[in-house]
Design a protein around this motif. Structure first.
Motif, PDB file in Angstrom:
ATOM      1  N   ASN A   1     -12.353  53.543 -25.004  1.00 39.05           N
ATOM      2  CA  ASN A   1     -11.755  54.089 -26.219  1.00 39.05           C
ATOM      3  C   ASN A   1     -12.633  53.698 -27.400  1.00 39.05           C
ATOM      4  O   ASN A   1     -13.295  52.657 -27.376  1.00 39.05           O
ATOM      5  CB  ASN A   1     -10.364  53.510 -26.446  1.00 39.05           C
TER       6      ASN A   1
ATOM      7  N   PRO B   1      -8.843  57.879 -27.579  1.00 38.37           N
ATOM      8  CA  PRO B   1      -8.696  57.487 -26.179  1.00 38.37           C
ATOM      9  C   PRO B   1      -9.723  58.136 -25.259  1.00 38.37           C
ATOM     10  O   PRO B   1     -10.190  59.247 -25.493  1.00 38.37           O
ATOM     11  CB  PRO B   1      -7.284  57.975 -25.847  1.00 38.37           C
TER      12      PRO B   1
ATOM     13  N   THR C   1     -10.280  59.121 -21.149  1.00 37.26           N
ATOM     14  CA  THR C   1      -9.517  59.362 -19.923  1.00 37.26           C
ATOM     15  C   THR C   1      -9.966  58.452 -18.786  1.00 37.26           C
ATOM     16  O   THR C   1     -11.008  57.794 -18.857  1.00 37.26           O
ATOM     17  CB  THR C   1      -9.682  60.812 -19.447  1.00 37.26           C
ATOM     18  N   ARG C   2      -9.206  58.458 -17.740  1.00 39.49           N
ATOM     19  CA  ARG C   2      -9.617  57.839 -16.495  1.00 39.49           C
ATOM     20  C   ARG C   2     -10.734  58.682 -15.870  1.00 39.49           C
ATOM     21  O   ARG C   2     -11.030  59.781 -16.332  1.00 39.49           O
ATOM     22  CB  ARG C   2      -8.437  57.746 -15.526  1.00 39.49           C
TER      23      ARG C   2
ATOM     24  N   CYS D   1      -6.615  65.488 -17.157  1.00 34.13           N
ATOM     25  CA  CYS D   1      -6.746  64.051 -17.427  1.00 34.13           C
ATOM     26  C   CYS D   1      -6.434  63.735 -18.887  1.00 34.13           C
ATOM     27  O   CYS D   1      -5.831  62.701 -19.189  1.00 34.13           O
ATOM     28  CB  CYS D   1      -8.160  63.578 -17.068  1.00 34.13           C
TER      29      CYS D   1
ATOM     30  N   MET E   1      -3.239  61.466 -20.058  1.00 36.64           N
ATOM     31  CA  MET E   1      -3.430  60.295 -20.902  1.00 36.64           C
ATOM     32  C   MET E   1      -2.533  60.350 -22.141  1.00 36.64           C
ATOM     33  O   MET E   1      -1.943  59.342 -22.545  1.00 36.64           O
ATOM     34  CB  MET E   1      -4.899  60.199 -21.315  1.00 36.64           C
TER      35      MET E   1
ATOM     36  N   LYS F   1       1.065  59.649 -20.993  1.00 34.64           N
ATOM     37  CA  LYS F   1       1.247  58.253 -20.584  1.00 34.64           C
ATOM     38  C   LYS F   1       1.346  57.327 -21.780  1.00 34.64           C
ATOM     39  O   LYS F   1       2.121  56.371 -21.775  1.00 34.64           O
ATOM     40  CB  LYS F   1       0.087  57.836 -19.694  1.00 34.64           C
ATOM     41  N   ASN F   2       0.579  57.621 -22.835  1.00 37.64           N
ATOM     42  CA  ASN F   2       0.535  56.747 -24.012  1.00 37.64           C
ATOM     43  C   ASN F   2       1.346  57.278 -25.187  1.00 37.64           C
ATOM     44  O   ASN F   2       1.265  56.732 -26.284  1.00 37.64           O
ATOM     45  CB  ASN F   2      -0.920  56.529 -24.432  1.00 37.64           C
TER      46      ASN F   2
END
Length: 216
Positions: free
Chosen positions: A108, A125, A127-128, A146, A150, A153-154
């Motif tokens: 990030n 942010p 991503t994975r 993705c 993200m 999720k956040n």
């Protein structure tokens, strides 16, 4: 058809080129006409053919409705992001030097100053990683999924955080129109460069968002 939006995409491309955000022609710009479910997209040949008349009109399945040429490779990612984020109407996919470096590092972009806070209140942010299983379903679709995953999720709001990094790849920035999306892509690159320079000058720096006095 959609001549004003074609002009907007063309102008955004020229803006990004002028700020060295289109290395080797990489990147893409689209605008979504939500009233008609049509997208104005650049052809793969941009920016060499960035004139408004060379822009394409495509549907949400990626079919070319108007224009000659092949849509940009990242179009599936744009389409998925438009479906995921109803608040946005234009997307810039970019590979700016500093932005991409943070993406390749899988980090990030932390909040280190007032300039970042004026762009967004959170870290930008990343991503994975995109897995092999993700990629088998379509690499560009996987990028968008993705990003959406993200943000969910956040609990991030895409209007408050107008950009995201894709691990090992590049970035997406967006906005209500092409001019705003392009400006956000340029601001993202500036913030990425400043963050890298800040850590170079002071390797012990930490995210300082709670200790920054915003400019008024």
């Amino acid at each position: 058809m959609l001549d004003a939006l074609k002009q907007d995409v063309s102008s955004a491309i020229c803006y990004l080129v002028s700020r060295s955000l289109r290395p080797m022609g990489q990147g893409s710009v689209t605008v979504f006409d939500r009233a008609n479910n049509l997208i104005v997209a650049e052809p793969m040949e941009s920016p060499a053919n960035a004139e408004p008349g060379n822009m394409l009109v495509v549907d949400l399945s990626g079919n070319v409705i108007e224009g000659d040429g092949t849509p940009c490779r990242a179009l599936p990612a744009h389409i998925e992001l438009y479906r995921s984020f109803p608040q946005i109407n234009s997307i810039v996919h970019s590979h700016g030097l500093y932005t991409t470096a943070w993406a390749q590092a899988g980090r990030n972009i932390p909040v280190y100053g007032t300039g970042h806070l004026e762009f967004c209140k959170d870290a930008v942010p990343c991503t994975r990683a995109i897995t092999i299983d993700d990629a088998e379903k379509g690499y560009h679709n996987a990028m968008a999924l993705c990003v959406f995953e993200m943000f969910q999720k956040n609990a991030l709001d895409p209007t408050a955080v107008p950009a995201a990094l894709v691990f090992q790849h590049g970035a997406f920035a967006w906005g209500a129109d092409a001019g705003t999306a392009a400006k956000n892509a340029a601001l993202l690159e500036h913030i990425a460069k400043l963050a890298w320079m800040t850590e170079t000058i002071n390797p012990s720096i930490v995210d300082t968002r709670n200790n920054i006095t915003p400019r008024t």
